[in-house]
Write a protein that holds these residues in place. Structure first.
Motif, PDB file in Angstrom:
ATOM      1  N   ALA A 191      -3.326  -6.601-126.056  1.00  0.00           N
ATOM      2  CA  ALA A 191      -4.644  -6.355-124.963  1.00  0.00           C
ATOM      3  C   ALA A 191      -5.293  -6.454-123.940  1.00  0.00           C
ATOM      4  CB  ALA A 191      -5.835  -5.695-126.330  1.00  0.00           C
ATOM      5  N   LEU A 192      -5.792  -8.113-124.068  1.00  0.00           N
ATOM      6  CA  LEU A 192      -5.862  -8.626-123.073  1.00  0.00           C
ATOM      7  C   LEU A 192      -4.842  -9.529-121.998  1.00  0.00           C
ATOM      8  CD1 LEU A 192      -8.671  -9.550-121.911  1.00  0.00           C
ATOM      9  CD2 LEU A 192      -7.943 -11.963-123.238  1.00  0.00           C
ATOM     10  N   GLY A 193      -3.817  -9.593-122.232  1.00  0.00           N
ATOM     11  CA  GLY A 193      -2.395  -9.651-121.877  1.00  0.00           C
ATOM     12  C   GLY A 193      -1.859  -8.920-120.466  1.00  0.00           C
ATOM     13  N   MET A 194      -1.557  -7.470-121.664  1.00  0.00           N
ATOM     14  CA  MET A 194      -1.619  -6.378-120.949  1.00  0.00           C
ATOM     15  C   MET A 194      -2.525  -5.679-120.023  1.00  0.00           C
ATOM     16  SD  MET A 194       0.851  -4.039-120.569  1.00  0.00           S
ATOM     17  CE  MET A 194       1.703  -2.900-121.227  1.00  0.00           C
ATOM     18  N   GLY A 195      -4.001  -5.914-120.241  1.00  0.00           N
ATOM     19  CA  GLY A 195      -5.025  -5.456-119.133  1.00  0.00           C
ATOM     20  C   GLY A 195      -5.086  -6.260-117.760  1.00  0.00           C
ATOM     21  N   ALA A 196      -4.646  -7.560-117.771  1.00  0.00           N
ATOM     22  CA  ALA A 196      -4.879  -8.705-117.487  1.00  0.00           C
ATOM     23  C   ALA A 196      -3.207  -7.533-116.371  1.00  0.00           C
ATOM     24  CB  ALA A 196      -4.711  -9.542-117.663  1.00  0.00           C
ATOM     25  N   ALA A 197      -2.166  -7.637-116.972  1.00  0.00           N
ATOM     26  CA  ALA A 197      -0.974  -7.477-116.014  1.00  0.00           C
ATOM     27  C   ALA A 197      -1.002  -5.872-115.318  1.00  0.00           C
ATOM     28  CB  ALA A 197       0.356  -7.565-117.473  1.00  0.00           C
ATOM     29  N   LEU A 253       8.440  -7.567-110.991  1.00  0.00           N
ATOM     30  CA  LEU A 253       7.685  -9.555-110.285  1.00  0.00           C
ATOM     31  C   LEU A 253       6.744 -10.367-111.858  1.00  0.00           C
ATOM     32  CD1 LEU A 253       6.956  -8.950-106.851  1.00  0.00           C
ATOM     33  CD2 LEU A 253       8.598 -10.125-108.307  1.00  0.00           C
ATOM     34  N   VAL A 254       5.968  -8.930-112.009  1.00  0.00           N
ATOM     35  CA  VAL A 254       5.056  -9.721-112.958  1.00  0.00           C
ATOM     36  C   VAL A 254       5.156  -9.533-114.534  1.00  0.00           C
ATOM     37  CG1 VAL A 254       3.682  -8.583-114.731  1.00  0.00           C
ATOM     38  CG2 VAL A 254       3.166  -8.364-112.471  1.00  0.00           C
ATOM     39  N   GLU A 255       7.152  -8.552-114.865  1.00  0.00           N
ATOM     40  CA  GLU A 255       7.460  -9.616-115.972  1.00  0.00           C
ATOM     41  C   GLU A 255       8.430 -10.739-116.118  1.00  0.00           C
ATOM     42  OE1 GLU A 255      10.787  -7.025-118.752  1.00  0.00           O
ATOM     43  OE2 GLU A 255       9.873  -6.406-116.663  1.00  0.00           O
ATOM     44  N   MET A 256       8.710 -10.855-114.231  1.00  0.00           N
ATOM     45  CA  MET A 256       9.390 -12.257-114.401  1.00  0.00           C
ATOM     46  C   MET A 256       8.605 -13.185-114.730  1.00  0.00           C
ATOM     47  SD  MET A 256      12.106 -11.652-111.778  1.00  0.00           S
ATOM     48  CE  MET A 256      11.146 -11.553-110.637  1.00  0.00           C
ATOM     49  N   PHE A 257       7.147 -12.602-114.546  1.00  0.00           N
ATOM     50  CA  PHE A 257       6.042 -13.812-114.258  1.00  0.00           C
ATOM     51  C   PHE A 257       6.063 -14.209-115.432  1.00  0.00           C
ATOM     52  CE2 PHE A 257       1.331 -15.277-113.960  1.00  0.00           C
ATOM     53  CZ  PHE A 257       1.593 -16.754-113.573  1.00  0.00           C
ATOM     54  N   ILE A 258       4.860 -13.096-116.654  1.00  0.00           N
ATOM     55  CA  ILE A 258       4.909 -13.428-117.572  1.00  0.00           C
ATOM     56  C   ILE A 258       6.190 -14.055-118.658  1.00  0.00           C
ATOM     57  CG2 ILE A 258       3.900 -12.098-120.043  1.00  0.00           C
ATOM     58  CD1 ILE A 258       2.565 -10.013-118.118  1.00  0.00           C
ATOM     59  N   LYS A 259       7.267 -13.983-118.495  1.00  0.00           N
ATOM     60  CA  LYS A 259       8.213 -14.022-119.298  1.00  0.00           C
ATOM     61  C   LYS A 259       8.401 -15.464-118.820  1.00  0.00           C
ATOM     62  CE  LYS A 259      12.978 -13.587-120.740  1.00  0.00           C
ATOM     63  NZ  LYS A 259      14.188 -12.035-119.761  1.00  0.00           N
ATOM     64  N   LYS A 260       7.747 -15.785-117.603  1.00  0.00           N
ATOM     65  CA  LYS A 260       8.274 -17.725-117.520  1.00  0.00           C
ATOM     66  C   LYS A 260       7.380 -18.529-117.686  1.00  0.00           C
ATOM     67  CE  LYS A 260       9.872 -21.060-115.638  1.00  0.00           C
ATOM     68  NZ  LYS A 260      11.291 -21.331-115.911  1.00  0.00           N
ATOM     69  N   VAL A 261       5.873 -17.926-118.137  1.00  0.00           N
ATOM     70  CA  VAL A 261       4.763 -18.228-118.151  1.00  0.00           C
ATOM     71  C   VAL A 261       4.228 -18.499-119.628  1.00  0.00           C
ATOM     72  CG1 VAL A 261       2.130 -18.882-117.479  1.00  0.00           C
ATOM     73  CG2 VAL A 261       3.230 -18.155-116.148  1.00  0.00           C
ATOM     74  N   SER A 262       4.446 -17.086-119.635  1.00  0.00           N
ATOM     75  CA  SER A 262       4.548 -17.040-121.660  1.00  0.00           C
ATOM     76  C   SER A 262       4.941 -16.183-121.766  1.00  0.00           C
ATOM     77  CB  SER A 262       2.642 -16.814-121.546  1.00  0.00           C
ATOM     78  OG  SER A 262       2.232 -15.878-122.818  1.00  0.00           O
ATOM     79  N   PRO A 263       5.727 -17.054-122.826  1.00  0.00           N
ATOM     80  CA  PRO A 263       7.062 -16.072-123.166  1.00  0.00           C
ATOM     81  C   PRO A 263       6.498 -15.735-124.810  1.00  0.00           C
ATOM     82  CG  PRO A 263       7.824 -18.670-122.795  1.00  0.00           C
ATOM     83  CD  PRO A 263       6.230 -18.495-122.690  1.00  0.00           C
ATOM     84  N   SER A 264       5.164 -16.221-125.283  1.00  0.00           N
ATOM     85  CA  SER A 264       4.951 -15.634-126.732  1.00  0.00           C
ATOM     86  C   SER A 264       3.993 -14.088-126.053  1.00  0.00           C
ATOM     87  CB  SER A 264       4.158 -16.155-127.200  1.00  0.00           C
ATOM     88  OG  SER A 264       2.965 -16.507-126.334  1.00  0.00           O
ATOM     89  N   LEU A 265       3.609 -14.374-125.030  1.00  0.00           N
ATOM     90  CA  LEU A 265       2.862 -13.023-124.918  1.00  0.00           C
ATOM     91  C   LEU A 265       4.343 -12.022-123.611  1.00  0.00           C
ATOM     92  CD1 LEU A 265       0.311 -11.282-124.244  1.00  0.00           C
ATOM     93  CD2 LEU A 265       0.411 -12.112-121.807  1.00  0.00           C
ATOM     94  N   PHE A 266       5.176 -12.632-123.506  1.00  0.00           N
ATOM     95  CA  PHE A 266       6.427 -11.695-123.618  1.00  0.00           C
ATOM     96  C   PHE A 266       7.080 -10.326-124.898  1.00  0.00           C
ATOM     97  CE2 PHE A 266      10.921 -11.251-122.200  1.00  0.00           C
ATOM     98  CZ  PHE A 266      10.537  -9.882-121.261  1.00  0.00           C
ATOM     99  N   LEU A 317       5.394  -3.942-121.377  1.00  0.00           N
ATOM    100  CA  LEU A 317       5.225  -3.931-119.944  1.00  0.00           C
ATOM    101  C   LEU A 317       5.943  -3.693-119.171  1.00  0.00           C
ATOM    102  CD1 LEU A 317       3.820  -6.822-118.778  1.00  0.00           C
ATOM    103  CD2 LEU A 317       6.037  -7.860-119.793  1.00  0.00           C
ATOM    104  N   PRO A 318       7.793  -3.555-119.673  1.00  0.00           N
ATOM    105  CA  PRO A 318       8.445  -2.340-118.626  1.00  0.00           C
ATOM    106  C   PRO A 318       8.109  -1.262-117.759  1.00  0.00           C
ATOM    107  CG  PRO A 318      10.033  -3.238-120.365  1.00  0.00           C
ATOM    108  CD  PRO A 318       8.568  -4.170-120.194  1.00  0.00           C
TER     109      PRO A 318
END
Length: 193
Positions: free
Chosen positions: A40-46, A88-101, A108-109
């Motif tokens: 929830a925190l990850g989605m809220g930040a995105a 852009l956010v989706e690509m960033f999260i996929k690169k930085v935190s694959p588990s959150l992705f 996310l999309p």
């Protein structure tokens, strides 16, 4: 131009007129991603990031379209900016935190179609906010969105240890909790009295 102070705009967007619990916008990720606090925190930040950048872009686009006498292009322009930012956010999260992705999954999309983000862009232009007020409004709306998600996730995590009656297990209990949270947030209406 609106003459509201920045603090009033922030509190209004975050608590008093919370997009999820007062306007009932963005309910899909609210119900779908609020099972775990970390997700929830990850989605809220995105969502907050997309709201803020989209808000800045929407402010500029609105000014440009008014100058060009083409305000009818506003809605499609806002949607294009939101969709681009989500990519852009989706690509960033996929690169930085694959588990959150992975944990956000399809939600996310789907930020692209989150009506709360489009509402921020439309509300700010309709209210005549300037550039700084638009940013504060978007951040307030994003913080409010995150707050709603994290509150719901915290309650749902605690309920995993409870044994509710079979009649209200699952979706029914989640909707009851959402309704109660919404009623609780109605108490903030007196702040702007």
């Amino acid at each position: 131009m609106s003459h509201e102070s920045l603090g009033v705009i922030f509190i209004n967007a975050c608590l008093v007129n919370n997009f999820v619990l007062a306007y009932f916008l963005g309910i899909c990720p609210f119900l779908g991603v609020s099972a775990k606090r970390q997700t929830a925190l990850g989605m809220g930040a995105a969502v907050t990031l997309v709201m803020t950048v989209s808000s800045v872009a929407a402010s500029g686009i609105h000014t440009l379209l008014v100058c060009l006498d083409a305000p009818y292009l506003q809605l499609i322009s806002f949607i294009a900016v939101i969709a681009s930012m989500v990519q852009l956010v989706e690509m960033f999260i996929k690169k930085v935190s694959p588990s959150l992705f992975r944990s956000l999954g399809i939600f996310l999309p789907l930020i692209t179609t989150n009506c709360a983000i489009l509402a921020v862009a439309l509300f700010q232009t309709n209210r005549g906010y300037d550039w700084l007020q638009s940013i504060v409004f978007a951040i307030g709306a994003g913080v409010g969105f995150t707050l709603a998600l994290v509150l719901m996730a915290g309650i749902r995590e605690k309920l995993e240890l409870a044994h509710p009656p079979d009649l209200v297990k699952g979706t029914a209990l989640t909707l009851i909790i959402a309704g109660l949270l919404s009623i609780c947030f109605m108490g903030f209406a007196g702040l702007m009295g």
